[in-house]
Design a protein around this motif. Sequence first.
Motif, PDB file in Angstrom:
ATOM      1  N   THR A  99      42.280  32.395 -16.574  1.00  0.00           N
ATOM      2  CA  THR A  99      41.957  32.998 -15.283  1.00  0.00           C
ATOM      3  C   THR A  99      41.677  34.478 -15.501  1.00  0.00           C
ATOM      4  N   ASP A 100      40.657  34.986 -14.812  1.00  0.00           N
ATOM      5  CA  ASP A 100      40.282  36.397 -14.982  1.00  0.00           C
ATOM      6  C   ASP A 100      41.456  37.328 -14.682  1.00  0.00           C
ATOM      7  N   VAL A 101      41.472  38.455 -15.345  1.00  0.00           N
ATOM      8  CA  VAL A 101      42.538  39.441 -15.140  1.00  0.00           C
ATOM      9  C   VAL A 101      42.633  39.808 -13.653  1.00  0.00           C
ATOM     10  N   GLY A 102      43.832  39.672 -13.112  1.00  0.00           N
ATOM     11  CA  GLY A 102      44.080  40.040 -11.727  1.00  0.00           C
ATOM     12  C   GLY A 102      43.827  38.943 -10.713  1.00  0.00           C
ATOM     13  N   ALA A 103      43.286  37.812 -11.137  1.00  0.00           N
ATOM     14  CA  ALA A 103      43.076  36.703 -10.212  1.00  0.00           C
ATOM     15  C   ALA A 103      44.385  35.937 -10.025  1.00  0.00           C
ATOM     16  N   VAL A 104      44.576  35.394  -8.838  1.00  0.00           N
ATOM     17  CA  VAL A 104      45.805  34.670  -8.498  1.00  0.00           C
ATOM     18  C   VAL A 104      45.447  33.231  -8.164  1.00  0.00           C
ATOM     19  N   THR A 124      38.272  39.468 -25.729  1.00  0.00           N
ATOM     20  CA  THR A 124      36.830  39.496 -25.986  1.00  0.00           C
ATOM     21  C   THR A 124      36.533  39.684 -27.476  1.00  0.00           C
ATOM     22  N   SER A 125      37.561  39.952 -28.261  1.00  0.00           N
ATOM     23  CA  SER A 125      37.403  40.109 -29.706  1.00  0.00           C
ATOM     24  C   SER A 125      38.069  38.937 -30.414  1.00  0.00           C
ATOM     25  N   PRO A 169      44.051  37.412 -32.492  1.00  0.00           N
ATOM     26  CA  PRO A 169      44.776  36.167 -32.249  1.00  0.00           C
ATOM     27  C   PRO A 169      45.428  36.168 -30.867  1.00  0.00           C
ATOM     28  N   ILE A 170      45.478  35.007 -30.250  1.00  0.00           N
ATOM     29  CA  ILE A 170      46.049  34.889 -28.908  1.00  0.00           C
ATOM     30  C   ILE A 170      47.485  35.395 -28.879  1.00  0.00           C
ATOM     31  N   ALA A 171      48.271  35.067 -29.901  1.00  0.00           N
ATOM     32  CA  ALA A 171      49.680  35.491 -29.933  1.00  0.00           C
ATOM     33  C   ALA A 171      49.806  37.010 -29.910  1.00  0.00           C
ATOM     34  N   SER A 172      48.868  37.698 -30.537  1.00  0.00           N
ATOM     35  CA  SER A 172      48.887  39.159 -30.518  1.00  0.00           C
ATOM     36  C   SER A 172      48.381  39.693 -29.184  1.00  0.00           C
ATOM     37  N   TYR A 173      47.367  39.045 -28.637  1.00  0.00           N
ATOM     38  CA  TYR A 173      46.768  39.484 -27.369  1.00  0.00           C
ATOM     39  C   TYR A 173      47.776  39.439 -26.224  1.00  0.00           C
TER      40      TYR A 173
END
Length: 218
Positions: free
Chosen positions: A126-131, A169-170, A173-177
């Motif tokens: 989900t986009d950042v800030g979407a609920v 967008t880069s 790794p997901i765990a780091s993000y």
Amino acid sequence: MSGHRKSLQHRLFGSVRRRASADLDAGAAEDLWLLVGLGNPGPRYAPTRHNVGFQLLDELARREGIAVDKLQKKAATGRGHLCGKRVVLAKPLTFMNLSGDSVSALVQFYKVPLKRLLVIYDDLDTDVGAVRFRAKGGTGGHNGMRSISQRLGGKNEFPRLRIGIGRPTSSIPIASYVTQPFTSSEKREVEGAIAEGIQVIETLLSLGVERALSGVRV
């Protein structure tokens, strides 16, 4: 619980009181809701994307004057009233991947039906800030939700509130993000999402799940 994990909880949450007060006894009132925010414990993780469930719960507690400072069933908990309903606010201290250990224990302790368990968590898709609010659903690959579903015997029939954190967008790794803080611009969007999420919760408790799903807000 291993001695290491117990020691870790005490180091991270030394201010959390060890014994729940008398009004936190099992078999709570029929209208009681269990509101759970997911995240990882400790100041290192507090501002990160994966902790937006904690962040929303903290803001709700601040607004309502509820102290989430009692250690109970491997969670920091606090009890109060919201929209005429009794609520228990809970932040599992087990780290995200073992959230179900705490949530299932709290559900059993309070004898809360799954329809009155609300879980608040971050969502990569989900986009950042979407609920996004749903009455039930799958785990969506979220480790905390997977743990909860497993510990509830595979049941997913409980409401959930997702706060979007977007995907990287880069090639990070997901765990780091998910364990990175939000950027300055994202923080503003997330603050708006937290305010909107609290409105969803107030509608859910005041008017019921169908009205909350329909987009009505109190």
